[in-house]
Design a protein around this motif. Structure first.
Motif, short mmCIF file in Angstrom:
data_model
loop_
_atom_site.label_atom_id
_atom_site.label_comp_id
_atom_site.label_asym_id
_atom_site.label_seq_id
_atom_site.Cartn_x
_atom_site.Cartn_y
_atom_site.Cartn_z
N HIS A 289 63.46 29.55 -6.75
CA HIS A 289 64.28 30.19 -5.48
C HIS A 289 64.42 31.37 -5.52
CE1 HIS A 289 68.32 31.55 -4.45
NE2 HIS A 289 68.32 30.75 -3.65
N ASN A 290 64.57 32.22 -6.69
CA ASN A 290 64.87 33.53 -6.82
C ASN A 290 63.61 34.51 -6.22
OD1 ASN A 290 67.40 33.25 -7.71
ND2 ASN A 290 66.76 33.95 -9.92
N SER B 68 62.92 20.26 -3.56
CA SER B 68 62.87 21.06 -2.21
C SER B 68 63.54 20.31 -0.80
CB SER B 68 61.55 21.56 -1.98
OG SER B 68 60.71 20.40 -1.64
N LYS C 197 74.52 28.65 -5.51
CA LYS C 197 73.39 28.64 -6.44
C LYS C 197 74.06 28.36 -7.75
CE LYS C 197 71.29 32.58 -7.18
NZ LYS C 197 70.20 33.61 -7.21
N THR D 127 65.33 24.98 -3.34
CA THR D 127 64.25 26.12 -3.60
C THR D 127 64.84 27.27 -2.48
OG1 THR D 127 62.71 25.04 -2.32
CG2 THR D 127 62.45 25.12 -4.75
N GLY D 128 65.40 27.04 -1.64
CA GLY D 128 65.92 28.18 -0.54
C GLY D 128 67.51 28.03 -0.42
N GLY E 211 65.28 28.56 5.20
CA GLY E 211 66.34 28.16 4.06
C GLY E 211 67.43 27.81 4.31
N LEU F 296 59.42 27.21 -0.56
CA LEU F 296 60.48 26.45 -0.15
C LEU F 296 60.10 24.69 0.07
CD1 LEU F 296 61.91 28.43 2.78
CD2 LEU F 296 62.69 28.37 0.61
#
Length: 378
Positions: free
Chosen positions: A88-89, A43, A66, A48-49, A58, A111
C-alpha cells in the motif's frame, strides 16, 4: 464514506481477517508461503489503495483508516499486515510523486493484488543510521545506474517494484540521498530469502542486491536533497501504525486467554473465577488501554498535519513494551494450551520482537523522547 459506511467497511475487513487470514496464519508461522490469491482478496477490499486517490483507482481514505486496518489484520497475523501495508505504501508514494508513466506502469498492479511492493532502506552498515547508506546511484546517459545491497526488507521475497534509497554523493551526505523506483525483475537484480528462528514468510522478508541496474530518469522518485527529509516525516506514520498493530495483537491474545479462562476448570471452578488468575489479565487490560490512548492521540496529530515525532515515538515504545510483557502474560494464563498452533499467542510473541526493531528501535525512540519531551532550555 458516512460513519455507517465506514463501520460496514471495517466489518468486512474484520470478516476477511477472521475467515481468511487467521486460518492461514498457523501455516505461515511454519514457513508456508502466502498465496497471491490472498493479496488479490485483500485488494478486492481496497486494502492496497486505502489512501490512494480515487482518480488513480484507490479509496481516497485517510491515515486513520490505514492504522485501523493494520491493527485489525495484525490481530490475525502481524507479518501479513506488514506485507500488505508495505505494498500500500509503495502505491501511495507512487501516486504522490511518480511520473505519469511510472504510475501507469505500476499502480494498477499494486492496487489489484497482481504486484507487491517494498521500500528498501536497511543495509549491512546502516539500519537506524539511515544517513550511512552505501547503495550507490551514479548518473548514466538517460538515467542512473544502481549498485549495492539491501537487507531485512519486507516483501523483498516477492516484490516486483521497490522504492530504493541510494546515495548519489559522498557516503554520509544526507543531501545526497535519493529515492528510485526499481523493477526488481530487471537484469542485475538478485533476491534472497531471509529467515530467523521463527518464520518470516508472511512478511516476505528478504534481501536483494543490484548490480549495474539501470533506472531511467523518470524513475527518480525523490531527488537528492529531498529523500532524507521525506523518510523522516513518513516514519512517524509507520511508528504509529506499528503501535496500533501491537495493540491488535495483544487484544487478540487477551480474547483467547479470556475465553480459555472461562472454559477451563480448576479446583472445582473456572480459571476466570480465581482472583489471582484474573489480576494478571486485568493489568494487561490497563496497559493495553494506555497504549491505545497513545495511538489514538498520535493518529489525531498525523491526520491533523501536526508534528507527530514525540507522540509516535511514545506510542510505539509503550505499545511494543506492553505487547512484549503481556503476550507472555496471556501465554502463562493459558498454560500449555497457548502453545497450540491454532492460537495466536506464540506467533504474536515472535512478531512483537520484530515490532521492537522496525521503524526505529525502542532505545532509539527513547532517545527521541528524551530530546523532545523536555528539551533543554536555550
Amino acid at each position: 464514506m458516512t460513519g455507517a459506511e465506514l463501520e460496514d467497511y471495517l466489518s468486512r475487513i474484520r470478516s476477511f481477517a477472521r475467515e481468511r487470514v487467521t486460518p492461514a496464519a498457523a501455516g505461515w508461522a511454519q514457513g508456508r508461503v502466502v498465496s497471491m490469491d490472498m493479496f488479490r482478496k485483500a485488494s478486492e477490499l481496497g486494502l492496497t489503495g486505502l489512501e490512494v486517490t480515487v482518480k488513480l483507482g484507490g479509496s481516497g481514505l485517510g491515515y486513520a483508516m490505514k492504522a485501523k486496518v493494520c491493527e485489525t489484520l495484525a490481530a490475525a497475523d502481524f507479518g501479513f499486515a506488514m506485507s500488505l501495508v508495505n505494498t500500500h505504501n509503495v502505491a501511495l508514494k507512487l501516486s504522490q510523486c511518480a511520473s505519469d508513466a511510472v504510475q501507469k506502469r505500476y499502480i494498477p498492479g499494486l492496487l489489484n493484488g497482481e504486484l507487491s511492493g517494498c521500500t528498501a532502506l536497511t543495509e549491512h552498515s546502516s539500519g537506524s543510521d539511515f544517513g550511512a547508506i552505501s547503495m550507490r546511484a551514479v548518473r548514466s546517459e538517460g538515467g542512473w545506474t544502481l549498485n549495492g545491497e539491501k537487507i531485512w526488507i519486507t516483501n523483498a521475497r516477492h516484490a516486483s517494484v521497490a522504492i530504493v534509497y541510494a546515495q548519489c554523493g559522498d557516503i554520509g551526505a544526507r543531501d545526497g540521498i535519493a529515492a528510485f523506483v526499481v523493477d526488481l525483475n530487471a537484469e542485475g537484480s538478485v533476491r534472497r530469502s531471509r529467515d530467523a528462528g521463527f518464520s518470516l514468510t508472511s512478511a516476505g522478508i528478504g534481501d536483494f542486491s543490484l548490480s549495474d541496474v539501470f533506472v531511467p530518469d523518470d524513475h527518480l522518485l525523490l531527488a537528492p536533497g529531498t529523500a532524507f527529509k521525506s523518510i523522516l516525516t513518513e516514519i512517524n506514520g509507520a511508528r504509529t501504525y506499528v503501535a496500533a498493530m501491537c495493540c491488535g495483537m495483544l487484544d487478540a491474545a487477551l480474547d483467547e486467554a479470556s475465553s480459555y479462562g472461562q472454559a477451563r476448570r480448576s479446583f472445582g471452578k473456572s480459571l476466570a473465577e480465581h482472583q489471582g488468575w484474573r489480576f494478571a489479565l486485568a493489568q494487561a487490560e490497563v496497559d493495553l488501554a494506555a497504549s491505545c490512548a497513545l495511538v489514538t492521540a498520535a493518529i489525531a496529530q498525523i491526520e491533523g498535519g501536526s508534528d507527530a515525532q514525540l507522540l509516535s515515538a511514545q506510542a510505539k515504545i509503550h505499545a511494543v513494551q506492553t505487547c512484549q510483557r503481556h503476550l507472555a502474560t496471556a501465554l502463562h494464563a493459558m498454560g500449555a494450551e497457548g502453545l497450540r498452533q491454532e492460537h495466536c499467542v506464540t506467533r504474536h510473541i515472535g512478531a512483537a520482537q520484530i515490532a521492537a526493531l522496525v521503524d526505529g528501535t525502542t532505545e532509539m525512540l527513547l532517545e527521541r523522547v528524551a530530546k523532545l519531551a523536555r528539551p533543554a532550555s536555550q
